[in-house]
Design a protein around this motif. Sequence first.
Motif, PDB file in Angstrom:
ATOM      1  N   ALA A 103      12.226  15.297  84.440  1.00 30.87           N
ATOM      2  CA  ALA A 103      12.438  16.718  84.730  1.00 30.87           C
ATOM      3  C   ALA A 103      13.919  17.091  84.820  1.00 30.87           C
ATOM      4  O   ALA A 103      14.257  18.276  84.835  1.00 30.87           O
ATOM      5  N   LEU A 104      14.803  16.113  84.887  1.00 28.04           N
ATOM      6  CA  LEU A 104      16.235  16.382  84.992  1.00 28.04           C
ATOM      7  C   LEU A 104      16.893  16.380  83.623  1.00 28.04           C
ATOM      8  O   LEU A 104      16.436  15.678  82.715  1.00 28.04           O
ATOM      9  N   PRO A 105      17.983  17.131  83.478  1.00 26.63           N
ATOM     10  CA  PRO A 105      18.731  17.039  82.218  1.00 26.63           C
ATOM     11  C   PRO A 105      19.322  15.640  82.085  1.00 26.63           C
ATOM     12  O   PRO A 105      19.527  14.947  83.076  1.00 26.63           O
ATOM     13  N   ALA A 106      19.577  15.233  80.873  1.00 34.45           N
ATOM     14  CA  ALA A 106      20.169  13.914  80.643  1.00 34.45           C
ATOM     15  C   ALA A 106      21.535  13.832  81.318  1.00 34.45           C
ATOM     16  O   ALA A 106      22.251  14.836  81.407  1.00 34.45           O
ATOM     17  N   PRO A 107      21.910  12.653  81.813  1.00 32.84           N
ATOM     18  CA  PRO A 107      23.253  12.492  82.369  1.00 32.84           C
ATOM     19  C   PRO A 107      24.317  12.834  81.323  1.00 32.84           C
ATOM     20  O   PRO A 107      24.087  12.736  80.125  1.00 32.84           O
TER      21      PRO A 107
ATOM     22  N   VAL B  23      26.565  29.681  94.879  1.00 30.48           N
ATOM     23  CA  VAL B  23      26.506  28.392  95.567  1.00 30.48           C
ATOM     24  C   VAL B  23      25.094  28.093  96.061  1.00 30.48           C
ATOM     25  O   VAL B  23      24.611  26.976  95.924  1.00 30.48           O
ATOM     26  N   THR B  24      24.421  29.075  96.635  1.00 26.83           N
ATOM     27  CA  THR B  24      23.085  28.836  97.180  1.00 26.83           C
ATOM     28  C   THR B  24      22.144  28.345  96.089  1.00 26.83           C
ATOM     29  O   THR B  24      21.468  27.320  96.259  1.00 26.83           O
ATOM     30  N   ALA B  25      22.070  29.038  94.977  1.00 23.43           N
ATOM     31  CA  ALA B  25      21.164  28.646  93.893  1.00 23.43           C
ATOM     32  C   ALA B  25      21.543  27.284  93.325  1.00 23.43           C
ATOM     33  O   ALA B  25      20.670  26.460  93.033  1.00 23.43           O
ATOM     34  N   GLN B  26      22.833  27.016  93.187  1.00 25.02           N
ATOM     35  CA  GLN B  26      23.260  25.719  92.669  1.00 25.02           C
ATOM     36  C   GLN B  26      22.947  24.603  93.656  1.00 25.02           C
ATOM     37  O   GLN B  26      22.480  23.529  93.265  1.00 25.02           O
ATOM     38  N   ALA B  27      23.182  24.834  94.947  1.00 24.14           N
ATOM     39  CA  ALA B  27      22.888  23.807  95.951  1.00 24.14           C
ATOM     40  C   ALA B  27      21.391  23.511  95.992  1.00 24.14           C
ATOM     41  O   ALA B  27      20.985  22.340  96.083  1.00 24.14           O
ATOM     42  N   GLU B  28      20.567  24.543  95.905  1.00 25.35           N
ATOM     43  CA  GLU B  28      19.116  24.326  95.886  1.00 25.35           C
ATOM     44  C   GLU B  28      18.708  23.462  94.696  1.00 25.35           C
ATOM     45  O   GLU B  28      17.861  22.576  94.825  1.00 25.35           O
ATOM     46  N   LEU B  29      19.323  23.687  93.552  1.00 29.06           N
ATOM     47  CA  LEU B  29      19.030  22.885  92.370  1.00 29.06           C
ATOM     48  C   LEU B  29      19.542  21.454  92.530  1.00 29.06           C
ATOM     49  O   LEU B  29      18.864  20.496  92.146  1.00 29.06           O
ATOM     50  N   CYS B  30      20.718  21.284  93.110  1.00 34.44           N
ATOM     51  CA  CYS B  30      21.234  19.936  93.385  1.00 34.44           C
ATOM     52  C   CYS B  30      20.236  19.152  94.228  1.00 34.44           C
ATOM     53  O   CYS B  30      19.906  17.999  93.916  1.00 34.44           O
ATOM     54  N   PHE B  31      19.755  19.776  95.304  1.00 33.91           N
ATOM     55  CA  PHE B  31      18.817  19.092  96.190  1.00 33.91           C
ATOM     56  C   PHE B  31      17.459  18.882  95.518  1.00 33.91           C
ATOM     57  O   PHE B  31      16.805  17.866  95.765  1.00 33.91           O
ATOM     58  N   ALA B  32      17.021  19.797  94.674  1.00 31.28           N
ATOM     59  CA  ALA B  32      15.772  19.603  93.936  1.00 31.28           C
ATOM     60  C   ALA B  32      15.889  18.391  93.012  1.00 31.28           C
ATOM     61  O   ALA B  32      14.952  17.586  92.893  1.00 31.28           O
ATOM     62  N   ASN B  33      17.042  18.251  92.365  1.00 29.61           N
ATOM     63  CA  ASN B  33      17.265  17.096  91.497  1.00 29.61           C
ATOM     64  C   ASN B  33      17.288  15.803  92.311  1.00 29.61           C
ATOM     65  O   ASN B  33      16.711  14.790  91.894  1.00 29.61           O
ATOM     66  N   ILE B  34      17.933  15.829  93.461  1.00 25.91           N
ATOM     67  CA  ILE B  34      17.953  14.644  94.326  1.00 25.91           C
ATOM     68  C   ILE B  34      16.537  14.310  94.779  1.00 25.91           C
ATOM     69  O   ILE B  34      16.133  13.144  94.784  1.00 25.91           O
ATOM     70  N   ARG B  35      15.767  15.325  95.140  1.00 21.93           N
ATOM     71  CA  ARG B  35      14.375  15.101  95.555  1.00 21.93           C
ATOM     72  C   ARG B  35      13.593  14.390  94.445  1.00 21.93           C
ATOM     73  O   ARG B  35      12.830  13.460  94.701  1.00 21.93           O
ATOM     74  N   ALA B  36      13.799  14.800  93.189  1.00 23.12           N
ATOM     75  CA  ALA B  36      13.101  14.174  92.054  1.00 23.12           C
ATOM     76  C   ALA B  36      13.534  12.720  91.867  1.00 23.12           C
ATOM     77  O   ALA B  36      12.700  11.849  91.589  1.00 23.12           O
ATOM     78  N   ILE B  37      14.809  12.451  92.023  1.00 20.65           N
ATOM     79  CA  ILE B  37      15.312  11.077  91.892  1.00 20.65           C
ATOM     80  C   ILE B  37      14.726  10.202  92.999  1.00 20.65           C
ATOM     81  O   ILE B  37      14.238   9.097  92.747  1.00 20.65           O
TER      82      ILE B  37
END
Length: 126
Positions: A8-12, A44-58
């Motif tokens: 679900a994450l973009p490629a590194p 920042v809010t939308a980007q931080a939420e996405l950062c944490f969503a990506n971390i949650r998936a990892i």
Amino acid sequence: MKALQPAALPAPFGRYSHGVASGRLVVTSGQLGLAADGTVPEGVTAQAELCFANIRAILAEAGADFSHVLRFNAFVTARAHMAEYMAVRDRLVADLPVKPASTLMIVSGFTRPEFLVEVEATALLP
């Protein structure tokens, strides 16, 4: 060691894994506010939420969740972004009996100017 590369994450951006699990230890690479389709939300809010969503998936790929996180390291591009980032982080860990350790640093920028925040995590599986 096991590479953690949720589909679900973009490629590194380069030759690295989004996360690595070794024994009980799980570490993530810094996650930017980048959606799977390559878009970057504004603010920042939308980007931080996405950062944490990506971390949650990892973390999920390793069998972990935010309750296993020992530490979050975060980076923002301006002092003015600190409160918005912290509000997102605080909301996501509010129900945890033990809050993760946390570091927040101000940096001059990231690989693309639209990125405002980056977050990485270290977790320990039970």
